[in-house]
Design an enzyme around this catalytic site. Structure first.
Site, PDB file in Angstrom:
ATOM      1  N   GLY A  68       0.851  -1.189   0.000  1.00 54.55           N
ATOM      2  CA  GLY A  68       0.000   0.000   0.000  1.00 54.55           C
ATOM      3  C   GLY A  68       0.886   1.238   0.000  1.00 54.55           C
ATOM      4  O   GLY A  68       2.054   1.179  -0.393  1.00 54.55           O
ATOM      5  N   ILE A 100       2.273   2.812   2.488  1.00 56.99           N
ATOM      6  CA  ILE A 100       3.433   2.682   3.371  1.00 56.99           C
ATOM      7  C   ILE A 100       4.496   1.798   2.721  1.00 56.99           C
ATOM      8  O   ILE A 100       5.668   2.163   2.643  1.00 56.99           O
ATOM      9  CB  ILE A 100       3.016   2.084   4.736  1.00 56.99           C
ATOM     10  CG1 ILE A 100       2.005   2.996   5.443  1.00 56.99           C
ATOM     11  CG2 ILE A 100       4.240   1.880   5.613  1.00 56.99           C
ATOM     12  CD1 ILE A 100       1.393   2.380   6.699  1.00 56.99           C
ATOM     13  N   ARG A 120       0.526  -5.118  11.427  1.00 56.19           N
ATOM     14  CA  ARG A 120      -0.214  -5.483  12.623  1.00 56.19           C
ATOM     15  C   ARG A 120       0.474  -6.644  13.320  1.00 56.19           C
ATOM     16  O   ARG A 120       0.996  -7.551  12.666  1.00 56.19           O
ATOM     17  CB  ARG A 120      -1.660  -5.883  12.271  1.00 56.19           C
ATOM     18  CG  ARG A 120      -2.582  -4.701  12.017  1.00 56.19           C
ATOM     19  CD  ARG A 120      -2.834  -3.883  13.285  1.00 56.19           C
ATOM     20  NE  ARG A 120      -3.632  -2.684  13.036  1.00 56.19           N
ATOM     21  CZ  ARG A 120      -3.118  -1.489  12.733  1.00 56.19           C
ATOM     22  NH1 ARG A 120      -1.824  -1.327  12.625  1.00 56.19           N
ATOM     23  NH2 ARG A 120      -3.927  -0.457  12.553  1.00 56.19           N
ATOM     24  N   HIS A 156       4.638   0.256  19.060  1.00 58.44           N
ATOM     25  CA  HIS A 156       3.595   0.690  18.111  1.00 58.44           C
ATOM     26  C   HIS A 156       3.518   2.218  18.054  1.00 58.44           C
ATOM     27  O   HIS A 156       2.441   2.809  18.249  1.00 58.44           O
ATOM     28  CB  HIS A 156       2.235   0.093  18.483  1.00 58.44           C
ATOM     29  CG  HIS A 156       1.306   0.020  17.290  1.00 58.44           C
ATOM     30  ND1 HIS A 156       0.332  -0.950  17.149  1.00 58.44           N
ATOM     31  CD2 HIS A 156       1.235   0.788  16.170  1.00 58.44           C
ATOM     32  CE1 HIS A 156      -0.323  -0.765  16.011  1.00 58.44           C
ATOM     33  NE2 HIS A 156       0.211   0.282  15.391  1.00 58.44           N
TER      34      HIS A 156
END
Lengths: 318, 318
Positions: free
Chosen positions: B144, B146, B227, B275
């Site tokens: 994507g 990123i 994730r 994160h």
């Protein structure tokens, strides 16, 4: 028939390359730690950093081809005879050193040194704001092969690059603005990242004074990949401890090794690596050292111009 | 007259931008922590990640513009009504996340995590061989905004880049070879760096199995900026503890926060950040979130096509 003493950790294919370049010469190979004064005294040509203390200004020595970029040890009075041509291995290390310092810059920009410290305590802690290479004005002090490599990496990722070198020249590709060393104080206040690749010479000794650090932005990052004595370690400790700039990343210190009791070790906002950016940690580096050595050996024997001749008065290549 | 609830940490200039885009609407602003179920129930449009648990499939809610790229919390059954259009902030985070993971890659390539550990003990220790970005084949899984940003940075510094995405398309600039996710096992053995930006969906849950790690090179670096549940933390611990690959850099874990007693914290060859690669740590990110929100608000009110509509079945933008 010239005698060539090679003090590099060569393999068979490196020997073949050197012996082809030095056809007709007599080759002796020795690990640098086992080099004797006799071996040195017999050699017309030495390839590799033979211990400076053992050279004794040998009159027979015609060419000393170093495997390092730095030549500080060899330009001191009494080490080499006037007859000896000194060449270094500038160029071989540029990728290794530039990439190492680039990694340090990124690490400091993203606070990964602080996250590593938190990790040691198993702490899930947010360290706050970071900065981006695309917003950074990167000042490269010492725009030789290494500095230029660094500037081009920074430029390729979107930084604005300013170079500082001794002598003015045309602004090279990858550098947005070029200045000379005597203009350093004018450009220091503009930089978000200051990266220094200065060699160890009289002119660069303790060049980063308290006053110069005071000219830098409060959120500036200072990187030293040149020689440790460009900065007094106590001044650096004071500047970083007092948060006069944001952080520093240094691969070189004064003295080396940095004594374990030195307070610089324990500052959170300094990242220290033990002068390992060059060496042969990137396997390609050694291949390049051998290539430069073979090239210069052949050039010397055949009266062609040599690469990387060191100027004894400046410590730079001529 | 639509009611717009904004749960972003806006300043005056951001309010002006949003209110200009949503002319004629009634705006309510609230810190996300103080959002009530009543506030949500009254809104036709919400801008920002209102707490999923408080939405209760509100029938009135027409548009939910997230400030995050991930939408996992909002695509679960019972959170949003069928009538609600969900849009995310894909694009706003690409630079911040890509740069953070790029810094991690460089850190691991140059062993700066190990040098930081040595520094904590005031140890001047050589950690040996490093590798170069120019020699690396970099595999970007999840191409994507990123992933593409990361690939282009790597390519700009000389890496060879391979992209993996769900659906085949033309190979974008900055990517040397493109594959689909079902070809992942074919390309894993070729990569020196594997960087994953997969969102949290059913299809990506625990996708990096023991078997897939076994396909990687022994000196591979694995990075996760997507994730945490793409990898089972216990599998990662086993793989890294057993040195089946060289090292890992992860900004996401499963669960989050990673419990302080988890053994992953103490492995030398894993770098963990909590994160934080996205968020608003790079000031520019928030400006981009507001821009996307204003654009989509205006588009929705004027019946123009929206950006970044999330597909509830995949969790990706449509």
């Amino acid at each position: 028939m010239k005698r060539v003493l090679v003090v590099l950790p060569v393999q068979e294919r490196h020997k073949e390359k050197l012996e082809k370049a030095g056809e007709g010469c007599i080759f002796t190979y020795s690990p640098v730690k086992e080099v004797t004064e006799d071996m040195i005294a017999e050699a017309e040509i030495i390839i590799g950093n033979a211990p400076a203390a053992k050279i004794g200004a040998s009159d027979r020595l015609e060419l000393l081809q170093l495997n390092s970029a730095g030549a500080d040890q060899y330009i001191k009075p009494g080490i080499l005879s006037d007859k000896t041509i000194l060449t270094n291995a500038t160029g071989a290390y540029s990728k290794a050193v530039a990439e190492h310092m680039f990694a340090m810059m990124f690490m400091l920009q993203k606070k990964l040194h602080l996250y590593r410290d938190a990790q040691a305590k198993a702490q899930w802690t947010d360290e706050g704001t970071v900065c981006s290479i695309t917003d950074a004005t990167v000042l490269v002090v010492g725009l030789g092969d290494i500095g230029l490599h660094f500037a081009r990496m920074a430029k390729a990722l979107g930084a604005y690059t300013i170079g500082v070198k001794r002598r003015i020249s045309e602004c090279p590709e990858g550098v947005d603005e070029l200045y000379t060393t005597d203009q350093l104080d004018e450009v220091l206040p503009r930089a978000d990242v200051i990266v220094s690749f200065l060699p160890g010479t009289k002119a660069t000794y303790h060049i980063y004074t308290k006053e110069r650090f005071a000219l830098m932005k409060k959120n500036a990052l200072f990187l030293n990949g040149g020689r440790g004595n460009a900065v007094d370690a106590d001044v650096l400790y004071e500047v970083l401890g007092g948060h006069q700039i944001a952080a520093a990343g240094i691969d070189v210190t004064e003295p080396e090794p940095l004594p374990s009791e030195h307070p610089l070790w324990s500052l959170a906002n300094v990242m220290i690596t033990p002068h390992i950016s060059g060496q042969y940690h990137l396997p390609e580096t050694f291949e390049r050292v051998v290539d430069i050595s073979a090239e210069n050996l052949s050039a010397y024997l055949n009266d062609r111009p040599l690469r990387n001749i060191v100027d004894f008065t400046t410590g730079y290549k001529k």
